[in-house]
Design a protein around this motif. Sequence first.
Motif, PDB file in Angstrom:
ATOM      1  N   PHE A  21      41.886  64.879  59.365  1.00 55.74           N
ATOM      2  CA  PHE A  21      43.152  64.136  59.449  1.00 55.74           C
ATOM      3  C   PHE A  21      43.071  62.801  58.702  1.00 55.74           C
ATOM      4  N   ILE A  22      41.917  62.139  58.772  1.00 57.86           N
ATOM      5  CA  ILE A  22      41.751  60.875  58.044  1.00 57.86           C
ATOM      6  C   ILE A  22      41.872  61.134  56.539  1.00 57.86           C
ATOM      7  N   HIS A  23      41.236  62.226  56.097  1.00 62.21           N
ATOM      8  CA  HIS A  23      41.298  62.576  54.677  1.00 62.21           C
ATOM      9  C   HIS A  23      42.739  62.892  54.276  1.00 62.21           C
ATOM     10  N   SER A  24      43.429  63.678  55.100  1.00 59.87           N
ATOM     11  CA  SER A  24      44.789  64.064  54.706  1.00 59.87           C
ATOM     12  C   SER A  24      45.714  62.857  54.729  1.00 59.87           C
ATOM     13  N   LYS A 152      52.289  62.663  61.545  1.00 56.07           N
ATOM     14  CA  LYS A 152      51.565  63.671  62.314  1.00 56.07           C
ATOM     15  C   LYS A 152      50.069  63.363  62.287  1.00 56.07           C
ATOM     16  N   ALA A 153      49.567  63.078  61.070  1.00 56.19           N
ATOM     17  CA  ALA A 153      48.140  62.786  60.911  1.00 56.19           C
ATOM     18  C   ALA A 153      47.757  61.547  61.718  1.00 56.19           C
ATOM     19  N   ILE A 157      45.045  61.300  64.694  1.00 57.71           N
ATOM     20  CA  ILE A 157      43.928  60.346  64.617  1.00 57.71           C
ATOM     21  C   ILE A 157      43.896  59.502  65.892  1.00 57.71           C
ATOM     22  N   ALA A 158      45.098  59.114  66.362  1.00 54.73           N
ATOM     23  CA  ALA A 158      45.180  58.291  67.579  1.00 54.73           C
ATOM     24  C   ALA A 158      44.663  59.045  68.802  1.00 54.73           C
ATOM     25  N   THR A 165      34.986  58.678  70.535  1.00 50.12           N
ATOM     26  CA  THR A 165      34.227  57.574  71.126  1.00 50.12           C
ATOM     27  C   THR A 165      33.672  57.967  72.487  1.00 50.12           C
ATOM     28  N   SER A 166      34.489  58.636  73.301  1.00 53.50           N
ATOM     29  CA  SER A 166      34.015  58.974  74.644  1.00 53.50           C
ATOM     30  C   SER A 166      32.971  60.091  74.582  1.00 53.50           C
TER      31      SER A 166
END
Length: 242
Positions: A21-24, A152-153, A157-158, A165-166
């Motif tokens: 998603f970061i890449h897109s 959407k991405a 990511i959110a 992290t968890s």
Amino acid sequence: MNLSIQPLIDLAHTDLELQTFIHSKSQLEKEIDTASSVVNHHKKNIEEKNSELKALVNESEEIKKNIQIQEQLITHLNEQVPKIRNEKEFAASKSQLEEARKNLGVLEENLLEIDINKEDLDKEMEKINVKLNESNTEFKQETSGLLKEQKKAEKQIAILAPRRTSLLQKIPKNIQRFYERCQNSGITTPICAIVDKSCSGCHMVLLPQLINELMSNPNSHKNCPHCKRILYFPVSEEETVS
Ligand SMILES: [Zn+2]
């Protein structure tokens, strides 16, 4: 199967999804930038042509003023003709008239040339305006889809970033440190599965011995000898192999 390696696998999956998603998202940003660059190019072109047109209009106004001056001079000289008293005055008047008519001719030619240039420029600007409108419509169509995808991405990511992290907090401290070191040095997927007898991170083929060791003990993990990523043997892979 309740594997103690499961948190590692979950982390690897979440990270892979997150990276996708970061890449897109960054690809979409580039695409939006590219789309707007076409519109901006045409806008800049129009601005340049507009200032060219303005210069031509100014020049044309200047010439029209000079034409008026020459015309007034010619009228004045013509009015003086009946008052001519001798040959000398006649010759002087004649040469002044010739000079004024010559100047007028040159000015009229210049004005004509400017008018032609103005017409050409108008046509050019019309064409650019059509292109600008087309690219604007295209930009809006293109980016409305892109912006939706970008939203959407961002949403994904959110969701995925805090999950990652968890999950990271559930794995052993030494692996956490390794993981953070990898990500800081640009390896976005420090934990990855063996796929097609290869490391799915660097795609190098792995020795059968290493694969066998991990296959026979699915709760263990080993570093890839090529890229040092942490390798695990995915359960589904084991099923397809056997
Ligand atoms: Zn590797």
